[in-house]
Design a protein around this motif. Sequence first.
Motif, PDB file in Angstrom:
ATOM      1  N   ASN A 138       0.799  -1.220   0.000  1.00 46.61           N
ATOM      2  CA  ASN A 138       0.000   0.000   0.000  1.00 46.61           C
ATOM      3  C   ASN A 138       0.836   1.276   0.000  1.00 46.61           C
ATOM      4  O   ASN A 138       0.518   2.235  -0.708  1.00 46.61           O
ATOM      5  CB  ASN A 138      -0.961   0.005   1.192  1.00 46.61           C
ATOM      6  N   ASN A 182       2.520   1.818  -3.405  1.00 47.83           N
ATOM      7  CA  ASN A 182       1.471   2.027  -4.394  1.00 47.83           C
ATOM      8  C   ASN A 182       0.992   3.478  -4.357  1.00 47.83           C
ATOM      9  O   ASN A 182       0.842   4.131  -5.402  1.00 47.83           O
ATOM     10  CB  ASN A 182       0.308   1.079  -4.116  1.00 47.83           C
ATOM     11  N   LEU A 210      -2.682   0.983  -8.414  1.00 49.40           N
ATOM     12  CA  LEU A 210      -3.138  -0.398  -8.264  1.00 49.40           C
ATOM     13  C   LEU A 210      -4.193  -0.474  -7.161  1.00 49.40           C
ATOM     14  O   LEU A 210      -4.180   0.328  -6.207  1.00 49.40           O
ATOM     15  CB  LEU A 210      -1.955  -1.309  -7.932  1.00 49.40           C
ATOM     16  N   LYS A 211      -5.077  -1.431  -7.256  1.00 39.64           N
ATOM     17  CA  LYS A 211      -6.147  -1.574  -6.273  1.00 39.64           C
ATOM     18  C   LYS A 211      -5.590  -1.940  -4.918  1.00 39.64           C
ATOM     19  O   LYS A 211      -4.781  -2.860  -4.807  1.00 39.64           O
ATOM     20  CB  LYS A 211      -7.149  -2.624  -6.740  1.00 39.64           C
ATOM     21  N   GLU A 212      -6.019  -1.241  -3.869  1.00 34.28           N
ATOM     22  CA  GLU A 212      -5.531  -1.549  -2.526  1.00 34.28           C
ATOM     23  C   GLU A 212      -6.025  -2.914  -2.083  1.00 34.28           C
ATOM     24  O   GLU A 212      -7.162  -3.283  -2.411  1.00 34.28           O
ATOM     25  CB  GLU A 212      -5.997  -0.484  -1.535  1.00 34.28           C
TER      26      GLU A 212
END
Length: 428
Positions: free
Chosen positions: A416, A419, A426-428
């Motif tokens: 996370n 990111n 990107l999706k957490e």
Amino acid sequence: MYSSSAPGFGEIRQYLDHIPVIETHEHYAKYQEAGDALSFILGNYYESDFQSAGGEAGFPGGEAYGGLSSEEKYERFMRVFRRSDKTAYARSMMEGLRLCWGVGGIDTYGDFLALEEKLKGRGPSVYDEMMEKLGIRAKVVDMWDLMSYVEGVAKGSKYCRFAFSLPFFHDVHCKGDLQRLRKYLGRPVTTLDDYLESFDNYLQKCVDFGVVCFKDQTAYRRTLAYGNPDRAEAEKVFNDMVFNPRDVFGDDRVRALDDWLFHYALRRAAKYGLPVQIHTGHMAGIRNEIAKTNACHLIPTIELHEDVRFDLFHGNWPYMDEYLFMGKNYPNVWLNLCWVQAIDPVYCVELMKRAVMTVPHSKVFAFGGDTGMVEWAAGYLALAKDNVACALSELAESGWISIDEAKRIGLDWFFNNPNEFYGLGLKE
């Protein structure tokens, strides 16, 4: 490879094997050929331990070893390997071979031949297979030939996000260095304004391409204690350089230009909202001078550029205290444990425990392989997960955090935080 007796270690370590990972620093953009088995084994950071233990630089390539049989080369290698096989470099190298190729060891020549046979079947599929197996969703790649990717001549894998390398811009010593960006200006570079315009044109192409950060590793050559010269001082050096095209200027003579250009680049980083990765601490290879790389030399620069986010590399090994201070004291400093997880696991465990207690845990990145092959990234990642599980389980055992909090911190450190920091989306 590395574990803790803390009750929560196993649970946290198992959890880390099922989370996504972002590699914050790498040097390969796609599958790389292995070559012969011994060169492959020495094609990672273990080579510096091999040389430190008495191994020959350049072994096993070159004419000096051309007359040796495969078994003779193996025995020559093992005489040194047996003196250095307990280091973290060696252990994580062997873990990479185990994870990727099921190799339990190379203790006998038969073991070595078995590895050699497996490597003969090595192909591009190993790259994607291991990236998926390791859960690596993206990696920030520093490539010297970045423009070949920007212009579509070279193609990286789907995992790649690229860093913009800074040294070629400010590490200049002769007129030839100043001409490297000439094609992005469309005319000869004769003034400092020409040079800055050529750089800005080049940078704009890279920003449009999607670079996610700047990267600077000039600590290998010079001190991180940047000065703050004015433009007139820098311009005088520039003019002397272009007017004396056959001279190569020494470090002292170019320092004002070097420092001024570095600050210029940082202002561009602020303009585009790009973070700046900086090499601090230990350097690859042997016989390096470490004092110049201590991150604390950057403090005046960090204070000057409050609007730039600094991503300080490699745990600043071996300068832990200064590193933690900087992460705690400066809102624009993040702490990146790329590579250092495989340099000194005990240091990293202690650093991470202290970091939880001293630094907002949103400002720590757990992993970057800083390698050249997927096998070595696999081994270094396994060790990094061991280290993180050790640190967080021991903090949980002490009562400082709960097991659930430890898992959340681990997920943030591996995924996370980078990111969000690099804006990967990107999706957490």
